[in-house]
Design an enzyme around this catalytic site. Structure first.
Site, PDB file in Angstrom:
ATOM      1  N   ASP A 248     -14.759  11.025   8.868  1.00 43.33           N
ATOM      2  CA  ASP A 248     -13.734  10.001   8.667  1.00 43.33           C
ATOM      3  C   ASP A 248     -12.365  10.665   8.654  1.00 43.33           C
ATOM      4  O   ASP A 248     -12.239  11.872   8.438  1.00 43.33           O
ATOM      5  CB  ASP A 248     -13.969   9.250   7.359  1.00 43.33           C
ATOM      6  CG  ASP A 248     -13.319   7.878   7.371  1.00 43.33           C
ATOM      7  OD1 ASP A 248     -14.033   6.891   7.639  1.00 43.33           O
ATOM      8  OD2 ASP A 248     -12.097   7.785   7.144  1.00 43.33           O
TER       9      ASP A 248
ATOM     10  N   ARG B   9       0.822  -1.198   0.000  1.00 42.00           N
ATOM     11  CA  ARG B   9       0.000   0.000   0.000  1.00 42.00           C
ATOM     12  C   ARG B   9       0.864   1.260   0.000  1.00 42.00           C
ATOM     13  O   ARG B   9       0.412   2.316  -0.421  1.00 42.00           O
ATOM     14  CB  ARG B   9      -0.881   0.010   1.244  1.00 42.00           C
ATOM     15  CG  ARG B   9      -1.809  -1.177   1.300  1.00 42.00           C
ATOM     16  CD  ARG B   9      -3.255  -0.730   1.275  1.00 42.00           C
ATOM     17  NE  ARG B   9      -4.145  -1.838   1.078  1.00 42.00           N
ATOM     18  CZ  ARG B   9      -4.870  -2.377   2.035  1.00 42.00           C
ATOM     19  NH1 ARG B   9      -4.808  -1.884   3.250  1.00 42.00           N
ATOM     20  NH2 ARG B   9      -5.675  -3.375   1.784  1.00 42.00           N
TER      21      ARG B   9
END
Ligand SMILES: C[S@@+](CC[C@H](N)C(=O)[O-])C[C@H]1O[C@@H](n2cnc3c(N)ncnc32)[C@H](O)[C@@H]1O
Lengths: 664, 290
Positions: free
Chosen positions: B151, B42
């Site tokens: 978020d 990632r």
């Protein structure tokens, strides 16, 4: 009072909190907690069990708990007592061993075996082995299960022996135990048990422990079973078998699996279903099956497994096995995939592209996710198509992608140098983005110098900066000239570009200019200058760098140590300073310098002193350096540090250093 | 194995731990050791984007560069799992509708105002789901209603605001609800209807940032599902403090179905609904100050 407190739930809450508030050291705590073990709410019982664990008189607690185990009809309390005993550790061992060995109530003996299994102490192995011949079947089964959690050769042998007993329940416990111990008995015995419907699932799981071959064949045949749980056990086994195989053995497994699975009607749908299941191990096995089948139609469900992080590696591998057709199908479904699936799909895509893929790839750039776009940009570079030039040049304007786009462009220019140059020149002419200047400089060579000189006088700082840095790469003399001018620029960005350019030039003049930059008012320029001094090999500036070692700004100090190391001019005095810097990165940079510099006795002593540093990464670095210095007199210090070390990585580094110094 | 990884640097265990600790300190997310492979993959695009050669240099970049805060956010963004979908955990949502909504209707009747918070809302499915349930309950139609989705990841927030979703997000959505609350936009995709969107707003918030939580209004219910599973005890405790502070006294906290508050202290009381267990901030006199 609120409704909640008067309600049963509220009362439970109150009892729960009351137990949590009890001081385990207070007199009467043992009684209070023991009463709590008999509460109707499991949460309260759990809190009581927790509390008992903290009562100081562990022996007293244990014997009290053992007595609760004997309270017939109090199932909740007995289970809570068992939970508490399992949490007590070794002190609970002797009374439990006694209980298992001699109590007349088989229920109690069974509980004792269960708890001993949970405690998992090797010393319980003997008494559990003896319990395998207990008169009571439940006790024998509990003992077998407990042995399956203990490990040890004797346990494994005993369980293996049980595979032949006439009692199915015991055979089952033995299979389960061997599977959890990861001990594989001779293959034929397990193969025989797979045919027994009652044992099939456990036997299948055990088959996963063998190398690929007949075991694989048998596992795969089980996927034809109409019973879902049997198929799932087979998939778990397949996943176990595949994990950790090298490429060659994996090929063998895939070949066997393919030959069997290919003959099972409807297997593709079953695998697809399993790929969408809840259990991670089942899904892992389903991936292996999908890969072996090489069934392109499974590409989408396979990619969707990427929603589970832990299976990412297998998903990528499996997608590779589904071949170009599988990847094409993925691309066709891009819009319907979940985000994680889309990302792996894009990765698969990179391998697939050729000169015809550019329009497809450009369509994918519409997706918002940056990491996905990064993959697409890389793929554009791999197409080797002249068509990819324009979109890539355009992407240079996107700050989050310009670095990757620049590298992709470089790949393309090998195939299409002239077209690339023209596209970049046009981009610069139209002032698309300064990032184009850097690429142009790298590709165009001396030919673009006039453009760079012009841009170095541009109104906008970013363009000036790009031109100055690019010129440094194109031509030393012109680079130096532009850099000197740029060092007087009012924008720190341009001065940083100049400093980087000087770092590439090297030479006496560059060193002089860098000396000025090291005193710049802007921190960014100073940081860049420290790095540039190292890159340029400007030994003349060593003294300036040494002065920075004690700087409170960790970045400056750390970079100064690294630059001095690169120059080969790092002296012992400087290292002393660096090693006591409050920033761990500076200390590690100094340790790295120790291992490359001429190792003085001082150096070794310094590294030894850092074996007790509060940060694990510094201790690791110190251990590595000492291992490399090869000074046997440091051995006792290393051994002492090893004995006290708790951190696993630091332990590893220390063990390695000890081994090296003691010549092992 | 196809060569997805050619020429990309490997992450040593040491680099893994340094990066992991850094991420943890920032947002409480704890990455397990067996996830090193995932972390490496990632973060590769980040290294590529910055032109950084190895993970050690990347760690130093995160510590010292002038752009370090921007980059840390980008790193965390690529590391977090944003898996979510509409009408996730239906049993809990049913209990919410049938048991909590009537209570809230009664309790807030005098203000006719309702606030829900979807904390860790990812790409917005949960927040929209809640708004749809409120609409369908018919209880709050002329009330002042707001569902706030927050978020840590700005990227998912952008998706949430766009409110456009594909089949994967809709896999648990019953057909009648699909019909009622979405409009098709082609290519198998749908958009949330404007009347639902009007009740939902989104914002950026790190749950580990105690001071920043002041920007979230006091709410009647907090949904914080499948967020704290990535946190350790200490981080959970901190986040629960934030949530408690943002709840009205007597307000409810709903966690994911694999999560609970065992051994996290007594700041919440457990409420047994018929269909679910939920937590509640006590509203006893004196409960405020605890
Ligand atoms: C798995 S999703 C859950 C989404 C939704 N609540 C659900 O249950 O479907 C977890 C989300 O939590 C967010 N998250 C993780 N750590 C966070 C933090 N410290 N502050 C705010 N959000 C965080 C992640 O960005 C991610 O989008």
């Amino acid at each position: 009072m609120s409704d909640t407190v008067r309600s049963p739930a509220g009362q439970e809450e109150a009892r729960y909190r009351a137990l949590q508030a009890v001081d385990p050291r207070a007199p009467g705590a043992l009684e209070t907690f023991t009463t709590g073990l008999h509460d109707e709410s499991w949460r309260v019982r759990h809190a009581a069990a927790e509390g008992l664990r903290r009562v100081p008189d562990a022996k007293g607690v244990t014997s009290r708990l053992i007595s609760v185990l004997g309270e017939r009809g109090e199932t909740g309390a007995r289970n809570a007592a068992a939970e508490a005993l399992a949490g007590m550790g070794p002190v609970a061992m002797p009374p439990l061993v006694q209980l298992l060995g001699g109590h007349e109530d088989p229920d109690q003996r069974k509980l004792a075996a269960d708890i001993l299994g949970q405690l998992g102490h090797p010393e319980a192995e003997d008494v559990l082995l003896r319990a395998l011949s207990d008169d009571d079947l439940n006790v024998r089964v509990a003992a077998a299960e407990a042995l399956g959690r203990m490990g040890g050769d004797a346990a494994a042998r005993a369980l293996e022996g049980l595979l032949d007993t006439p009692t199915p329940l015991l055979r089952l416990a033995a299979l389960e135990g061997l599977a959890s111990l990861k001990r594989a008995p001779p293959l034929e015995r397990v193969m025989a048990l797979v045919e027994d419907a009652g044992l099939q699932r456990s036997a299948l799981r055990l088959l996963g422990l063998y190398a690929p071959g007949v075991s694989t064949e048998r596992i795969c045949r089980a996927l034809a079973s109409p019973v879902r749980s049997v198929r799932e056990a087979a998939l778990v086994a397949l996943g176990t078998q595949a994990s950790g195989l090298g490429p060659y053995e994996r090929e063998e497994l895939d070949t066997v699996a393919r030959s069997v699975l290919g003959g099972i009607p409807g297997v593709t749908e079953r695998v697809a279903q399993a790929l969408d299941g809840e259990d991670v191990q089942v899904r892992a096995g389903a991936l292996v099956a999908a890969g072996a089948l090489g069934e392109a139609s499974l590409a989408v469900p396979v990619a969707e497994v990427a929603r589970e992080d832990r299976l990412l590696r297998e998903v990528l591998f499996t997608l590779g096995q589904l071949g170009p057709e599988g990847r094409r199908r993925l691309l066709g479904s891009m819009g319907t995939l979940s985000l994680p699936a889309r990302t792996v799909a894009a990765e698969a895509l990179v391998l697939l592209v050729d000169a015809t893929s550019v329009p497809e790839l450009c369509a994918l750039l519409e997706w918002a996710e940056d990491d996905l776009r990064a993959v697409v940009v890389r793929a554009l570079g791999r197409t080797r198509s002249v068509e990819a030039l324009a979109p890539l040049v355009e992407l240079l304007a996107d700050p989050s992608l310009s670095g990757i786009a620049a590298r992709a462009l470089e790949q393309l220019t090998v195939a299409h140098p002239l077209a690339a140059l023209t596209a970049l020149e046009a981009a610069v002419e139209q002032r698309t983005t300064p990032a184009a200047v850097a690429v142009l400089g790298r590709l165009g060579g001396a030919r673009v110098l006039p453009v760079l000189r012009r841009l170095a006088r541009d109104e906008e700082a970013l363009w000036r900066a790009a031109a100055v840095e690019a010129a440094g790469r194109v031509d030393g003399e012109a680079g130096l000239e532009l850099a000197r001018g740029a060092l007087a620029d009012e924008s720190p960005k341009v001065r940083i570009a100049a400093v980087r350019s000087l770092g590439q030039q090297g030479g006496r003049e560059a060193a002089t200019f860098l000396g000025l930059a090291l005193k710049d008012e802007d921190r960014g320029v100073r940081v860049a200058a420290v790095e540039a001094v190292g890159a340029a090999g400007a030994k003349e500036r060593s003294a300036d760098l040494e002065a920075l070692i004690r700087h409170g700004d960790g970045a400056l100090a750390m970079l100064a140590v690294r630059a001095l190391t690169k120059l080969g001019t790092v002296g012992a005095g400087v290292l002393w300073d660096a090693l006591s810097h409050p920033d761990a990165e500076v200390v590690k940079a100094a340790l790295a310098a120790l291992s490359s510099a001429e190792a003085s006795a001082d150096g070794a002593a310094l590294a030894v002193s850092l074996l007790g540093h509060p940060r694990w990464d510094v201790r690791v670095a110190a251990a590595r350096v000492l291992g490399g210095l090869g000074r046997p007199e440091c051995l006792p210090a290393l051994e002492q540090a090893l004995a006290a070390e708790q951190d696993p990585l630091a332990r590893l580094a220390l063990m390695d250093a000890v081994a090296r110094l003691s010549g092992r | 194995m196809p060569r997805f990884d050619e020429g990309r640097p490997e992450m040593t265990l040491e680099e893994f731990r340094l990066l992991r600790d850094h991420v943890y300190a920032h947002c409480g997310i704890l990455i397990q050791e067996n996830m090193k492979f995932v972390m490496e993959r990632r973060l590769w695009p980040r290294l590529e984007a910055l032109g950084i050669q190895d993970f050690g240099s990347y760690h130093r970049y995160l510590r010292y560069d002038a752009q370090r805060n921007v980059e840390l956010e980008a790193a965390v963004e690529s590391l977090t799992t944003h898996e979510t979908y509409f009408f996730r955990e239906p049993a809990q949502l049913k209990a919410f509708c049938e048991e909590l909504l009537p209570i809230l209707e009664k309790r807030n009747a005098h203000t006719r105002r309702l606030r829900l918070w979807s904390a860790g809302c990812s790409s917005g499915e949960e927040a929209y789901t809640l708004a749809m349930l409120l609409k369908d309950s018919g209880r709050f139609n002329d009330w002042d209603v707001e569902v706030i989705g927050t978020d840590l990841s700005r990227r998912v927030l952008a998706v949430a605001r766009r409110a456009e979703y594909g089949p994967s997000a809709l896999r648990a959505t019953p057909p009648d609800l699909l019909e009622r609350h979405f409009i098709p936009v082609g290519n198998n995709r749908v958009r949330v209807r404007d009347d639902v969107k009007a009740w939902v707003s989104f914002g950026h918030h790190n749950l580990a940032d105690v001071a920043g939580s002041q920007l979230v209004p006091r709410t009647d219910v907090v949904f914080c599902r499948n967020v704290m599973i990535y946190f350790d005890q200490a981080a959970r405790r901190r986040v629960l403090g934030v949530i408690r502070d943002r709840l009205c006294p007597g307000g409810y906290l709903l966690l994911g179905h694999a999560e609970n508050l065992l051994s996290l202290g007594a700041d919440f009381e457990l409420v047994h609904l018929k269909g679910d267990l939920v937590y509640r901030r006590p509203d006893l006199p004196g409960g405020e100050g605890r």
